[in-house]
Motif scaffolding. Structure first.
Motif, PDB file in Angstrom:
ATOM      1  N   CYS A 173       0.894  -0.980   0.156  1.00  0.00           N
ATOM      2  CA  CYS A 173       0.079  -0.063   0.139  1.00  0.00           C
ATOM      3  C   CYS A 173       0.879   1.185  -0.074  1.00  0.00           C
ATOM      4  O   CYS A 173       0.684   2.377  -0.469  1.00  0.00           O
ATOM      5  CB  CYS A 173      -1.009  -0.035   1.210  1.00  0.00           C
ATOM      6  SG  CYS A 173      -2.219  -1.133   1.200  1.00  0.00           S
ATOM      7  N   VAL A 174       2.118   1.104   0.598  1.00  0.00           N
ATOM      8  CA  VAL A 174       2.749   2.509   0.483  1.00  0.00           C
ATOM      9  C   VAL A 174       4.085   2.366  -0.072  1.00  0.00           C
ATOM     10  O   VAL A 174       4.832   3.104  -0.297  1.00  0.00           O
ATOM     11  CB  VAL A 174       3.441   2.488   2.213  1.00  0.00           C
ATOM     12  CG1 VAL A 174       2.270   2.825   3.198  1.00  0.00           C
ATOM     13  CG2 VAL A 174       4.369   1.416   2.779  1.00  0.00           C
ATOM     14  N   HIS A 175       3.817   1.577  -1.297  1.00  0.00           N
ATOM     15  CA  HIS A 175       4.948   1.665  -2.572  1.00  0.00           C
ATOM     16  C   HIS A 175       5.007   3.109  -2.894  1.00  0.00           C
ATOM     17  O   HIS A 175       3.972   3.795  -3.074  1.00  0.00           O
ATOM     18  CB  HIS A 175       4.505   0.872  -3.441  1.00  0.00           C
ATOM     19  CG  HIS A 175       5.425   0.364  -4.397  1.00  0.00           C
ATOM     20  ND1 HIS A 175       6.191   1.173  -5.312  1.00  0.00           N
ATOM     21  CD2 HIS A 175       6.151  -0.936  -4.536  1.00  0.00           C
ATOM     22  CE1 HIS A 175       7.207   0.550  -5.809  1.00  0.00           C
ATOM     23  NE2 HIS A 175       7.259  -0.699  -5.585  1.00  0.00           N
ATOM     24  N   SER A 176       6.264   3.347  -3.328  1.00  0.00           N
ATOM     25  CA  SER A 176       6.440   4.781  -3.606  1.00  0.00           C
ATOM     26  C   SER A 176       5.957   5.141  -5.199  1.00  0.00           C
ATOM     27  O   SER A 176       5.588   6.308  -5.292  1.00  0.00           O
ATOM     28  CB  SER A 176       8.097   5.098  -3.651  1.00  0.00           C
ATOM     29  OG  SER A 176       8.651   4.052  -4.446  1.00  0.00           O
ATOM     30  N   SER A 177       5.765   4.134  -5.767  1.00  0.00           N
ATOM     31  CA  SER A 177       4.927   4.379  -7.281  1.00  0.00           C
ATOM     32  C   SER A 177       3.520   4.069  -7.055  1.00  0.00           C
ATOM     33  O   SER A 177       3.065   2.851  -6.584  1.00  0.00           O
ATOM     34  CB  SER A 177       5.753   3.146  -8.182  1.00  0.00           C
ATOM     35  OG  SER A 177       5.034   3.276  -9.263  1.00  0.00           O
TER      36      SER A 177
END
Length: 199
Positions: A173-177
């Motif tokens: 969920c907190v992936h930079s992309s």
């Protein structure tokens, strides 16, 4: 957290305009008598716009950009920490049009808070680091799971597989992309499967 995910799925997929909340944080998740979550503060920025006021998101962005310009220390110059609450997706500073992936990011931060027992901005001595960076640091340093978990989850150590599964979905969920973040429908499906397998 599953109830909150369910509420976001409704906003994203079943509401008439497939809305974006845009300001999801723990203080906007109210709990009823049976711990049933209710997502609040939805559409307040839109109402301010209609009433002629400045939208909250825009004023937050301007304030964050000013603060970002003043920061010198690398440890405090964290993307989400710049916003002041740690829940806003990094791209929200640059993109004007809100995206459902912003809500996914915010949900991931809240899920990480639940797993770690830490706030969205972690105090490390004299400096601050956002929770997402702290977790990424712990993963890179190969810290044991017990060092990352909320001490109150120690009793659930026998459910390590499920805890790691929830941690993985939070990290997705907190992936930079934004494109690589899951949809809230996928998040809910995974959480449902994890709950069924742990019963």
């Amino acid at each position: 957290m599953k109830g909150t995910a369910r509420g976001l799925v409704y906003l994203h997929e079943f509401s008439p305009k497939k809305y974006v909340h845009g300001d999801l944080k723990p203080s906007n998740i109210l709990l009823g008598h049976d711990m049933e979550p209710h997502i609040s503060d939805f559409g307040v920025g839109r109402l301010a716009n209609i009433a002629g006021g400045s939208p909250t998101l825009q004023s937050n962005r301007v304030a964050a950009e000013k603060q970002h310009g003043r920061q010198k220390s690398i440890s405090t110059e964290v993307t989400t920490g710049v916003m002041g609450n740690g829940y806003m997706a990094p791209e929200a500073l640059k993109v004007v049009k809100p995206s459902q992936k912003w809500d996914v990011y915010s949900y991931g931060v809240i899920l990480l808070e639940m797993i770690t027992g830490k706030p969205s901005i972690v105090q490390l001595g004299n400096s601050e680091m956002d929770l997402v960076q702290w977790i990424q640091f712990c993963i890179e340093e190969k810290k044991p799971l017990v060092d990352v978990l909320d001490p109150y989850l120690a009793d659930d150590a026998d459910k390590e597989e499920e805890i790691i599964g929830v941690l993985k979905i939070a990290m997705a969920c907190v992936h930079s992309s934004p494109e690589k973040r899951p949809t809230m429908r996928h998040v809910l499906d995974v959480l449902d499967r994890l709950t069924i397998s742990s019963d």
